[in-house]
Design an enzyme around this catalytic site. Structure first.
Site, PDB file in Angstrom:
ATOM      1  N   ASP A  81      -0.624  -2.270 -12.636  1.00 53.94           N
ATOM      2  CA  ASP A  81      -0.641  -1.941 -11.083  1.00 53.94           C
ATOM      3  C   ASP A  81      -0.040  -0.329 -11.270  1.00 53.94           C
ATOM      4  O   ASP A  81      -0.395   0.081 -12.250  1.00 53.94           O
ATOM      5  CB  ASP A  81       0.714  -2.802 -10.214  1.00 53.94           C
ATOM      6  CG  ASP A  81       1.866  -2.047 -10.831  1.00 53.94           C
ATOM      7  OD1 ASP A  81       2.309  -1.916 -12.012  1.00 53.94           O
ATOM      8  OD2 ASP A  81       3.068  -1.915  -9.932  1.00 53.94           O
ATOM      9  N   TYR A 121      -5.302  -7.691 -10.491  1.00 56.17           N
ATOM     10  CA  TYR A 121      -3.866  -7.197 -10.517  1.00 56.17           C
ATOM     11  C   TYR A 121      -3.082  -8.609 -10.130  1.00 56.17           C
ATOM     12  O   TYR A 121      -2.164  -9.012 -10.903  1.00 56.17           O
ATOM     13  CB  TYR A 121      -3.190  -5.977  -9.579  1.00 56.17           C
ATOM     14  CG  TYR A 121      -1.768  -6.098  -9.431  1.00 56.17           C
ATOM     15  CD1 TYR A 121      -0.906  -5.846 -10.322  1.00 56.17           C
ATOM     16  CD2 TYR A 121      -1.450  -6.657  -8.328  1.00 56.17           C
ATOM     17  CE1 TYR A 121       0.348  -6.077 -10.407  1.00 56.17           C
ATOM     18  CE2 TYR A 121      -0.135  -6.978  -8.150  1.00 56.17           C
ATOM     19  CZ  TYR A 121       0.762  -6.619  -9.208  1.00 56.17           C
ATOM     20  OH  TYR A 121       2.236  -6.754  -8.911  1.00 56.17           O
ATOM     21  N   GLU A 169       3.465 -11.125  -3.878  1.00 49.05           N
ATOM     22  CA  GLU A 169       2.468 -10.472  -4.451  1.00 49.05           C
ATOM     23  C   GLU A 169       1.448  -9.940  -3.194  1.00 49.05           C
ATOM     24  O   GLU A 169       0.967  -8.694  -3.239  1.00 49.05           O
ATOM     25  CB  GLU A 169       1.541 -10.974  -5.593  1.00 49.05           C
ATOM     26  CG  GLU A 169       2.599 -11.155  -6.703  1.00 49.05           C
ATOM     27  CD  GLU A 169       2.910  -9.870  -7.281  1.00 49.05           C
ATOM     28  OE1 GLU A 169       2.448  -8.956  -7.296  1.00 49.05           O
ATOM     29  OE2 GLU A 169       4.020 -10.107  -8.131  1.00 49.05           O
TER      30      GLU A 169
END
Length: 293
Positions: A141, A123, A40
Site C-alpha cells: 500500500d 492490495y 479494507e
DNA sequence: TATACGTGGAC
DNA sequence: TGTCCAAGTAT
C-alpha cells in the site's frame, strides 16, 4: 541500508509494532474476516479517523455478508455517509452478494478468490488474506511503498505506480513464516502511517532510522515524475458529490433541488446521467431521483 | 499507462 | 489559502 543486519531490521520493526500499534477494531480478537474486509474497503484512500465511526455502525447493522446482501444498494450508499468514493459502497454490496452466492456466505481465504470479488484489487486481496487469515503476501500500500522506498532505495517518495523493482524489494524482505509475514505487513504499514509519514517523518522515533538509505543520503528531495494533484473545484466529481449528498439526506430529490445545488446545466445533466449509469441513483419520476431501492 | 473517482483535515 | 494527502480500483 546496512547499519542493521537483515534479521535485526525485521526485529526492529516487529518490536516497534509490538509497542506502538494502534488498537483498531479490525485488529485484535473481536475482528472477523468480514470486519477486516469492510475496513479494507473503507480505508481505500480514506484516513483511519474517518473510517472508525462508519465501520462500527456498518458492522452493527450488517454483521455478515448475507446481512448486507439482503438489503438494497441504496441503503449501503446511505450508510456509507461522507466517506467518499461511494462506488465503494456499491462494490462492497456486490462483493457481499458474490460471497453469498459463491462462497456460502463466508469471506474466502484465498487471494485469487478475493481478487475475483468486485472492488478488490491486488492490495485489498493481499491485505485480507494476510490480516484476516495470517497468510504470507506482499502487501503493497502507499505506506509500505513509502517506507521501503526511503529505507531501501533512498528516495523520498515512490513512483506514481508500483514498479517491478519495488515489488521485488518487498518480496525479498517478506519473512518466510506466514504468521511473521502477516505481522511484518501490518507493521510496515503502521510504521508508514505513524512515523515514516509523507510530509514530516518522525525519524527520531523510527526503529530503522540507522539503516535508512534516504536518511543516510541526507534526505534528497523527490525528483521523479510530477505528482499531479487532483482537481476539485468545478469538476464532475464535485458535482456528483453535491447531488449524491442531497439524495443521501432525503427519500428523493427533485430537479429544483438539484438545480440549486449545481446551476450549470450541461454538467449537471451529465453527472445525473452518470450517477444513474453507475447505479448510485435511480430516476423515480420525470424530474425526481433517489438512492436505488 | 493515464485518468476518473469523494471528502475533509493539515499546514 | 491553496495544495497535498489518506490501507486503491476499474477502465
Amino acid at each position: 541500508m546496512d547499519a542493521l543486519a537483515p534479521g535485526t531490521l525485521h526485529d526492529a520493526v516487529l518490536d516497534w509494532y509490538d509497542d506502538h500499534a494502534r488498537e483498531l477494531p479490525w485488529r485484535g480478537l473481536s475482528a472477523t474476516p468480514w470486519s477486516v474486509m469492510v475496513s479494507e474497503f473503507m480505508l481505500q484512500q480514506t484516513p483511519v479517523a474517518r473510517v472508525l465511526p462508519v465501520h462500527a455502525a456498518w458492522l452493527e447493522r450488517w454483521p455478515t455478508p448475507a446481512a448486507l446482501s439482503g438489503e438494497s444498494t441504496g441503503e449501503a450508499v446511505r450508510m456509507w455517509g461522507r466517506l467518499g468514493y461511494p462506488r465503494r459502497a456499491l462494490r462492497l454490496h456486490a462483493a457481499a452478494t458474490a460471497i453469498v452466492e459463491r462462497h456460502d456466505g463466508e469471506v474466502p481465504a484465498s487471494y485469487d478468490d478475493l481478487l475475483a470479488l468486485p472492488g478488490i484489487g491486488d492490495y485489498t486481496a493481499a491485505a485480507i488474506a494476510s490480516f484476516a487469515f495470517g497468510q504470507r503476501h506482499v502487501v503493497l500500500d502507499t505506506n509500505v511503498r513509502r517506507v521501503l522506498t526511503r529505507a531501501v532505495t533512498g528516495r523520498e517518495l515512490p513512483a506514481p505506480a508500483v514498479t517491478r523493482a519495488e515489488r521485488d524489494v518487498a518480496t525479498t524482505l517478506l519473512p518466510d513464516d506466514p504468521a511473521t509475514a502477516a505481522t511484518w505487513a501490518v507493521a510496515t504499514m503502521e510504521l508508514g502511517a505513524l512515523v515514516c509519514t509523507a510530509r514530516q517523518p518522525s525519524c527520531d522515533a523510527c526503529p530503522i532510522a540507522a539503516a535508512c538509505t534516504w536518511r543516510g543520503a541526507g534526505f534528497p528531495a523527490y525528483d521523479g515524475p510530477p505528482r499531479r494533484g487532483q482537481a476539485w473545484a468545478g469538476t464532475d466529481r464535485q458535482c456528483r458529490g453535491r447531488i449524491l449528498a442531497l439524495a443521501r439526506e432525503a427519500d428523493s430529490v427533485g430537479r429544483a433541488q438539484v438545480e440549486a445545488a449545481w446551476p450549470e446545466r450541461e454538467q449537471r445533466e451529465r453527472c445525473l446521467d452518470a450517477l444513474v449509469a453507475d447505479g448510485l441513483l435511480t430516476r423515480v419520476a420525470a424530474d425526481r431521483w433517489s438512492l436505488p431501492g
